[in-house]
Every structure is written in C-alpha cells, then in structure tokens.
Design an enzyme around this catalytic site. Sequence first.
Site, mmCIF file in Angstrom:
data_model
loop_
_atom_site.group_PDB
_atom_site.id
_atom_site.type_symbol
_atom_site.label_atom_id
_atom_site.label_comp_id
_atom_site.label_asym_id
_atom_site.label_seq_id
_atom_site.Cartn_x
_atom_site.Cartn_y
_atom_site.Cartn_z
ATOM 1 N N LYS A 134 2.774 11.441 -11.101
ATOM 2 C CA LYS A 134 1.962 10.584 -11.978
ATOM 3 C C LYS A 134 2.771 9.323 -12.266
ATOM 4 O O LYS A 134 3.908 9.408 -12.758
ATOM 5 C CB LYS A 134 1.643 11.282 -13.299
ATOM 6 C CG LYS A 134 0.472 12.240 -13.206
ATOM 7 C CD LYS A 134 0.054 12.715 -14.585
ATOM 8 C CE LYS A 134 -1.117 13.660 -14.493
ATOM 9 N NZ LYS A 134 -1.463 14.233 -15.825
ATOM 10 N N ARG B 270 -3.540 21.619 -13.713
ATOM 11 C CA ARG B 270 -2.607 20.571 -14.133
ATOM 12 C C ARG B 270 -2.907 20.098 -15.557
ATOM 13 O O ARG B 270 -1.998 19.686 -16.285
ATOM 14 C CB ARG B 270 -2.640 19.394 -13.148
ATOM 15 C CG ARG B 270 -1.534 18.399 -13.464
ATOM 16 C CD ARG B 270 -1.143 17.517 -12.318
ATOM 17 N NE ARG B 270 -0.006 16.704 -12.704
ATOM 18 C CZ ARG B 270 0.689 15.933 -11.887
ATOM 19 N NH1 ARG B 270 0.365 15.867 -10.609
ATOM 20 N NH2 ARG B 270 1.714 15.243 -12.330
ATOM 21 N N GLU C 218 9.088 19.265 -24.690
ATOM 22 C CA GLU C 218 8.390 19.477 -23.401
ATOM 23 C C GLU C 218 8.840 20.795 -22.764
ATOM 24 O O GLU C 218 8.078 21.425 -22.047
ATOM 25 C CB GLU C 218 8.660 18.309 -22.435
ATOM 26 C CG GLU C 218 8.107 16.966 -22.880
ATOM 27 C CD GLU C 218 6.623 16.760 -22.533
ATOM 28 O OE1 GLU C 218 5.979 17.683 -21.999
ATOM 29 O OE2 GLU C 218 6.114 15.655 -22.832
ATOM 30 N N HIS D 238 -0.681 12.267 -28.653
ATOM 31 C CA HIS D 238 -0.992 10.857 -28.333
ATOM 32 C C HIS D 238 -1.646 10.157 -29.519
ATOM 33 O O HIS D 238 -1.409 8.967 -29.753
ATOM 34 C CB HIS D 238 -1.916 10.764 -27.118
ATOM 35 C CG HIS D 238 -1.170 10.770 -25.817
ATOM 36 N ND1 HIS D 238 -1.774 10.991 -24.607
ATOM 37 C CD2 HIS D 238 0.139 10.581 -25.542
ATOM 38 C CE1 HIS D 238 -0.863 10.932 -23.639
ATOM 39 N NE2 HIS D 238 0.302 10.687 -24.185
ATOM 40 N N ARG E 20 0.821 -1.229 0.000
ATOM 41 C CA ARG E 20 0.000 0.000 0.000
ATOM 42 C C ARG E 20 0.850 1.273 0.000
ATOM 43 O O ARG E 20 0.391 2.341 0.373
ATOM 44 C CB ARG E 20 -1.002 0.028 1.158
ATOM 45 C CG ARG E 20 -1.960 -1.131 1.149
ATOM 46 C CD ARG E 20 -3.243 -0.822 1.912
ATOM 47 N NE ARG E 20 -4.144 -1.965 1.797
ATOM 48 C CZ ARG E 20 -4.173 -2.965 2.662
ATOM 49 N NH1 ARG E 20 -3.391 -2.951 3.706
ATOM 50 N NH2 ARG E 20 -4.993 -3.967 2.488
ATOM 51 N N GLU F 124 -5.095 16.766 -10.706
ATOM 52 C CA GLU F 124 -5.712 17.208 -11.966
ATOM 53 C C GLU F 124 -7.238 17.215 -11.856
ATOM 54 O O GLU F 124 -7.954 16.796 -12.779
ATOM 55 C CB GLU F 124 -5.254 16.294 -13.122
ATOM 56 C CG GLU F 124 -5.242 16.991 -14.470
ATOM 57 C CD GLU F 124 -4.582 16.157 -15.559
ATOM 58 O OE1 GLU F 124 -3.397 15.800 -15.390
ATOM 59 O OE2 GLU F 124 -5.239 15.884 -16.569
ATOM 60 N N ASN G 261 -0.951 19.177 -20.333
ATOM 61 C CA ASN G 261 -1.227 18.271 -21.459
ATOM 62 C C ASN G 261 -1.255 19.013 -22.789
ATOM 63 O O ASN G 261 -1.650 18.438 -23.811
ATOM 64 C CB ASN G 261 -2.562 17.548 -21.237
ATOM 65 C CG ASN G 261 -2.536 16.710 -19.976
ATOM 66 O OD1 ASN G 261 -1.505 16.120 -19.651
ATOM 67 N ND2 ASN G 261 -3.623 16.690 -19.246
ATOM 68 N N HIS H 158 7.916 10.097 -27.983
ATOM 69 C CA HIS H 158 6.876 10.878 -27.297
ATOM 70 C C HIS H 158 7.109 12.388 -27.470
ATOM 71 O O HIS H 158 6.185 13.132 -27.826
ATOM 72 C CB HIS H 158 6.843 10.497 -25.813
ATOM 73 C CG HIS H 158 5.901 11.353 -25.012
ATOM 74 N ND1 HIS H 158 4.530 11.302 -25.179
ATOM 75 C CD2 HIS H 158 6.128 12.322 -24.078
ATOM 76 C CE1 HIS H 158 3.960 12.177 -24.364
ATOM 77 N NE2 HIS H 158 4.902 12.805 -23.681
ATOM 78 N N LYS I 51 6.257 23.531 -13.015
ATOM 79 C CA LYS I 51 5.489 22.312 -12.734
ATOM 80 C C LYS I 51 5.177 22.198 -11.242
ATOM 81 O O LYS I 51 4.077 21.792 -10.867
ATOM 82 C CB LYS I 51 6.223 21.062 -13.239
ATOM 83 C CG LYS I 51 5.406 19.806 -12.983
ATOM 84 C CD LYS I 51 5.634 18.709 -13.963
ATOM 85 C CE LYS I 51 4.635 17.578 -13.717
ATOM 86 N NZ LYS I 51 4.863 16.433 -14.572
ATOM 87 N N HIS J 239 -0.553 17.282 -26.046
ATOM 88 C CA HIS J 239 -0.536 15.837 -25.796
ATOM 89 C C HIS J 239 -1.723 15.097 -26.410
ATOM 90 O O HIS J 239 -1.594 13.925 -26.755
ATOM 91 C CB HIS J 239 -0.444 15.550 -24.299
ATOM 92 C CG HIS J 239 0.947 15.748 -23.751
ATOM 93 N ND1 HIS J 239 1.589 16.971 -23.774
ATOM 94 C CD2 HIS J 239 1.830 14.873 -23.200
ATOM 95 C CE1 HIS J 239 2.801 16.831 -23.242
ATOM 96 N NE2 HIS J 239 2.967 15.573 -22.878
HETATM 97 N N1 GLY Z 1 3.019 15.065 -17.569
HETATM 98 C C1 GLY Z 1 1.872 15.800 -17.205
HETATM 99 C C2 GLY Z 1 1.637 15.846 -15.739
HETATM 100 O O1 GLY Z 1 2.501 15.478 -14.982
HETATM 101 O O2 GLY Z 1 0.599 16.262 -15.315
#
Ligand code: GLY
Length: 374
Positions: free
Chosen positions: A148, A247, A190, A258, A126, A242, A251, A272, A232, A254
């Site tokens: 993430k 947040r 990025e 994607h 956990r 998010e 994206n 990517h 960030k 993206h």
């Molecule tokens: N890579 C996008 C985020 O971390 O929210």
Amino acid sequence: MAVVNVALAGRSYEVRVGRDLFDNFAGQVRPFLERYSADERSVPFVADSNARALFAETLEQSLSWVGLEIDWYEVTPGEGSKSWAELERLTDWLLARGVTRSDHVFALGGGVVGDLVGFACAILKRGCGFVQLPTTLLAQVDSSVGGKTAINASAGKNLIGAFHQPSLVLADTGCLATLPQRELRAGLAEVFKYGLLGDAEFFARVDKDSAAILACDNAVLEATIAHCVGMKARIVAEDERETRDARALLNLGHTFGHALEAETGFGDRLLHGEAVALGLVLAARFSARRDLISLADAENVTDALARAGLRTEISALGLDCDGTVLADHMRHDKKAGGGTVPFILLRALGEAYVARDVELADVAAFMDEQLQAH
Ligand code: GLY
C-alpha cells in the site's frame, strides 16, 4: 535473521528481519545494485532527515566496499511530506537521475518515506522497483509490507495512492534502539493489533513481552516482528488489493483511530500508533456493547495496552468535540462506500470480522459515552 516470504504470483519478495542487516547492506541487496555497479556508481536513496543522520554512515560504508556511493534525496520527517508538492519534487529528481523501469530506489525511514517512495515508484515511467528499509517498529510490522503506497489529499489521509509491492524489505531491528520510547510504544499498538485480529495466543505473548520489546531485546523483537510480518504476508497473499474481507481485518482499530487523528490534526498531539491503540480499545468496547465479546474481554484489551504504557481513554485527550463529529470523520474514511462504513469488530480476542451493519448514530452515541467516561 528471520526471513518471511510474501507470496504473490510473479512478484514474490522477502522480508528479512534481524539485527545489523545494514552492516552488510551491499550483500543483502546485491541483485538490486547491478545497474548502478555497471553504470553510474551511485544509488538513489530517499530518507527522512532523522533516518539519514542515524544510518547514512553504516550504509555508505557498506556500499563503498563494492565501489558505490549513495545519492541522497532528503525529506522532512512527518505526514506533511506525503504531499503532491513533495511527490512532484521527488519524481522530478528520479527522472533527472535517469531512473529506469528496471532500477530500484531505496526508501529509508518510517511509514511516511515508505508510502511516498512507494507511490513515486508506482507511477514513475509506469512503475519502477523499490526496496523498503523501514526504521520504525510501525513500518517494520506493517506499512513497509504489502504494497500500500500513498500520499495525502486535502480531503484526507492516504487518499491518492496505488498498490505497488517492494522487491525486498530489510527490517534491521538494530534501528529500533534509536527510536524515542513514545514512537516505539506507538508501534507496539500495531503489534497488539495482529494478536487481536487473528491470534489470541500472540496477543497474550505481546502483553507478556511488551517490556522486553520496549527495552529493544533483540531476540524478542526479531521473533515478534517476524510473527507480525508472517501474519501480514499470509493476509496479503490471500487478498492483495483488499477486495475481500481478509486484508480489511488489518484495519482493526483504524476507523476509530483515524477519526481521532483527524480531530487532532494528524500530528504530534496523537501519533498514528497511539490512535490505533485507542481505536483497539474502542473496537473492543463497541464489540462488547453489541454483545459480541464480554465486557471483561474488552477490559483485558484495555489493561494490556495500558500495561504497555499506551493511552486507552479518549476522555483524557481533551477533545473539543462530540461523538457526532467523530462519527462524521468515520463517514469520510476511505473504506466507506455506498453510504455505510465497515467496522472491524471482535467476535473473540483473536477473531476479528468486518461488520457492515453498524449505524453511525450508534457509533456517535457510543463515542459520546467514551468522551465522558473515566
Ligand atoms: N496497513 C494495512 C494494510 O496494509 O492493509
């Protein structure tokens, strides 16, 4: 060295950015070594085979000065390692090692390793601790920060995961000199993203500095990475999971990107970051089509990315599909919900927002034009 704090109630952590951090690795991570020092004297490290080959000697030497060894778990480089099978093998290994909830596991490599290890540590008993040691530009400015973590599912990329914050991120900028130019360039996409989404001045600076970044000028790299991580960190502190729009702005590029990755098979054909670069161009051009920004602004984005050597035209990808197929990939994006797909668009260079009124039929028509253009 630059230090950025990611401020989260009870779970704040530092992102340290600088050259040669691995040379004094043991000193940098001392608090996370205590149990290993008192007990088994070997530290669990997960790395892809490239990162291990490049950095094992430096890290092992630093740990040897405090009487510790590394117990390596190696994964194959590439998205294929973000799988259920690899997760099972890794969690079995961590359990066999007797990793406890108060231990830390070290993740050395790019986004694949960081995402896999982060997720394994999120679910192991956990939740146990982990330290991110990102070795690619993309991982240093984005994926290692913010918690993430995920593996891929047959239905799509990053669909099985959790939010689980690291306890420390050590971004050694010296690692970047070992990267192939193609990968460094992909990471630069990025970096441009941060400027476009919230800081026009930074976007212009990255455009001016892109050659120095690609040449691994350390002062420029350190300042650039720390700036991205600072942006960030503020976004993650405001909207960790998010649930608001803050947040989601990360994206930018993206959803378009994607779709291109899905169509090209998430592999070497289109990395990517390369997909993100194309996605940034598409987001800017789609914003211009909706009269949010001028065509000239959209072409400024294209020109800056092209000057950095990134591909900007999807017509050159040789895709054997039409706009509807690409829009369909977007429909299956994990950010989609309630029948709509949120798109991150630009109100200005340096000002992104979440648009929830975009019709996928419009996107399909736009993509058809882009597939034929230039
Ligand atoms: N890579 C996008 C985020 O971390 O929210």
